[in-house]
Design a protein around this motif. Sequence first.
Motif, PDB file in Angstrom:
ATOM      1  N   VAL A   1       0.871  -1.172   0.000  1.00 13.00           N
ATOM      2  CA  VAL A   1       0.000   0.000   0.000  1.00 13.00           C
ATOM      3  C   VAL A   1       0.911   1.226   0.000  1.00 13.00           C
ATOM      4  N   PRO A   2       0.732   2.173  -0.936  1.00 14.48           N
ATOM      5  CA  PRO A   2       1.575   3.371  -0.943  1.00 14.48           C
ATOM      6  C   PRO A   2       1.388   4.163   0.356  1.00 14.48           C
ATOM      7  N   THR A   3       2.503   4.530   0.972  1.00 14.23           N
ATOM      8  CA  THR A   3       2.473   5.274   2.230  1.00 14.23           C
ATOM      9  C   THR A   3       3.322   6.534   2.094  1.00 14.23           C
TER      10      THR A   3
ATOM     11  N   ALA B   1       4.218   5.298  -9.758  1.00 13.05           N
ATOM     12  CA  ALA B   1       3.573   4.473 -10.777  1.00 13.05           C
ATOM     13  C   ALA B   1       2.532   3.520 -10.191  1.00 13.05           C
ATOM     14  N   HIS B   2       2.415   3.473  -8.877  1.00 14.74           N
ATOM     15  CA  HIS B   2       1.497   2.530  -8.231  1.00 14.74           C
ATOM     16  C   HIS B   2       0.055   2.838  -8.632  1.00 14.74           C
ATOM     17  N   PRO B   3      -0.708   1.824  -9.046  1.00 13.24           N
ATOM     18  CA  PRO B   3      -2.083   2.081  -9.504  1.00 13.24           C
ATOM     19  C   PRO B   3      -3.016   2.574  -8.405  1.00 13.24           C
ATOM     20  N   ASP B   4      -2.701   2.321  -7.147  1.00 11.44           N
ATOM     21  CA  ASP B   4      -3.568   2.743  -6.043  1.00 11.44           C
ATOM     22  C   ASP B   4      -3.016   3.960  -5.300  1.00 11.44           C
ATOM     23  N   LEU B   5      -2.244   4.782  -5.987  1.00  8.40           N
ATOM     24  CA  LEU B   5      -1.637   5.952  -5.358  1.00  8.40           C
ATOM     25  C   LEU B   5      -2.718   6.965  -4.969  1.00  8.40           C
ATOM     26  N   PRO B   6      -2.783   7.338  -3.680  1.00 12.20           N
ATOM     27  CA  PRO B   6      -3.781   8.327  -3.266  1.00 12.20           C
ATOM     28  C   PRO B   6      -3.445   9.716  -3.838  1.00 12.20           C
TER      29      PRO B   6
END
Length: 165
Positions: A43-45, A62-67
């Motif tokens: 999970v991007p933190t 590049a993370h697809p779930d980047l807030p």
Amino acid sequence: MLLTDADPGIRSGSVRAFAPPADLLPGLLADPATRAAAVAHAVPTPELAADPDSDVREAVAAHPDLPPGLRDLLAGDQDFFVRNAIAARSDIPPAVREQVVATLEPDSPLASGCWRSVAAPTRVPQPHRPRRISHGNRQSPCSLRPGCKDELLASSCLRLDGQGR
């Protein structure tokens, strides 16, 4: 077994090729050899977005779930490749994309091959999936320039259209 191999190259390649089990993910994120590749499975933190390693920050970008908050934070990153990954996202607001593109310095030798890729963004492939773009009968790691062998440049360039222009 490959994810815990003694050879850092084996571990790094394995985490890019295989989704690690949840119990191995903390160790892979703590390992400098696998940290950037393991970001795709985490999970991007804010801690990952502030990592001193620009490869880790680029993987977060590049993370697809980047807030959105982390996306906006990374849009101002000092590293060209991190900003390029942010500008290439399909979920970035046009005004933010224009601001980021303005910072990519299109006249620099490094940026000359990549900066235009943000004009027609495509979904950024997940970092853990191996990718090679075919150009005719030869394989090229760079999706922007046929025949390019520069893996570092290829990691942040995106295909502009179906013909690689």
